[in-house]
Design an enzyme around this catalytic site. Sequence first.
Site, short mmCIF file in Angstrom:
data_model
loop_
_atom_site.label_atom_id
_atom_site.label_comp_id
_atom_site.label_asym_id
_atom_site.label_seq_id
_atom_site.Cartn_x
_atom_site.Cartn_y
_atom_site.Cartn_z
N ASP A 13 42.80 23.90 33.64
CA ASP A 13 43.88 22.94 33.48
C ASP A 13 43.34 21.61 32.96
OD1 ASP A 13 45.65 24.78 34.48
OD2 ASP A 13 45.62 23.98 36.52
N1 URA Z 1 43.43 27.38 38.98
C1 URA Z 1 44.14 26.27 38.73
O1 URA Z 1 45.15 26.01 39.37
N2 URA Z 1 43.72 25.46 37.73
C2 URA Z 1 42.62 25.71 37.01
O2 URA Z 1 42.28 24.92 36.14
C3 URA Z 1 41.89 26.86 37.30
C4 URA Z 1 42.31 27.69 38.29
#
Ligand code: URA
Length: 233
Positions: free
Chosen positions: A102
């Site tokens: 993310d």
């Molecule tokens: N899970 C999440 O919620 N975000 C990420 O970036 C990776 C795994």
Amino acid sequence: VMRINRLLRSQCSLSRKAVRSLLAEGRVEVDGCRVMDGEQHVTSFSTISLDGELLQTGKPCYLMLNKPAGIVSATQHPQHSTVIDLIAPELREGLHLAGRLDLNTTGLVLLSNDGLWTKRVTRPELKVDKVYLVETEQPVTQKYVEIFSQGIYFSFEDLTTAPATLQLLESHRSRLTLSEGRYHQVKRMFGYFDNRVTALHRERVGAIVLDPQLSPGEYRFLTDAEIVSVGVL
Ligand code: URA
């Protein structure tokens, strides 16, 4: 100029035997024609595909990046800088991500121009572990450990997450090991307890550990041992 069997072995880290069966099963094409003879010659101008998927024949490139917050895990984005912008232009050609993080998640991102390799990293059935350091708004309790190991039902996808291991480090800090990578999975798992994730950092993918020498935004080539640690097709 190289023989197709040699190229497949080096390009895809396959054994002699595995290459023989791929060829025998008619899964390899050169310039659009099925090739079953491993002795056939190919050049850097040949178009080679396995199961219809194009193999790049330039120099294979495998990188690990310490992703900073605020950078998108994509190859192009209208507003934000992408992980590709962090890579030297001469290495960018054909590079793609083996799993995304993310926008505000930091840590280990793997990149390669070898499509079969990135597939191996991300294929859920191969259960390559992903390890995250998680900071949360609320304290985390033993109850989380139990529920995460049982799996959590995600109604949107109508599935239950695979058993995950949670290690409590401090009241608001824990380490989560997942064997799959669903959309926003970590945040949604803590969301089950209405606990917001305030920081998320990926430490490891399979046997590949984020190099502590890499500052956010820095990257390095993977070692041969790291490349083959992902396993063979
Ligand atoms: N899970 C999440 O919620 N975000 C990420 O970036 C990776 C795994």
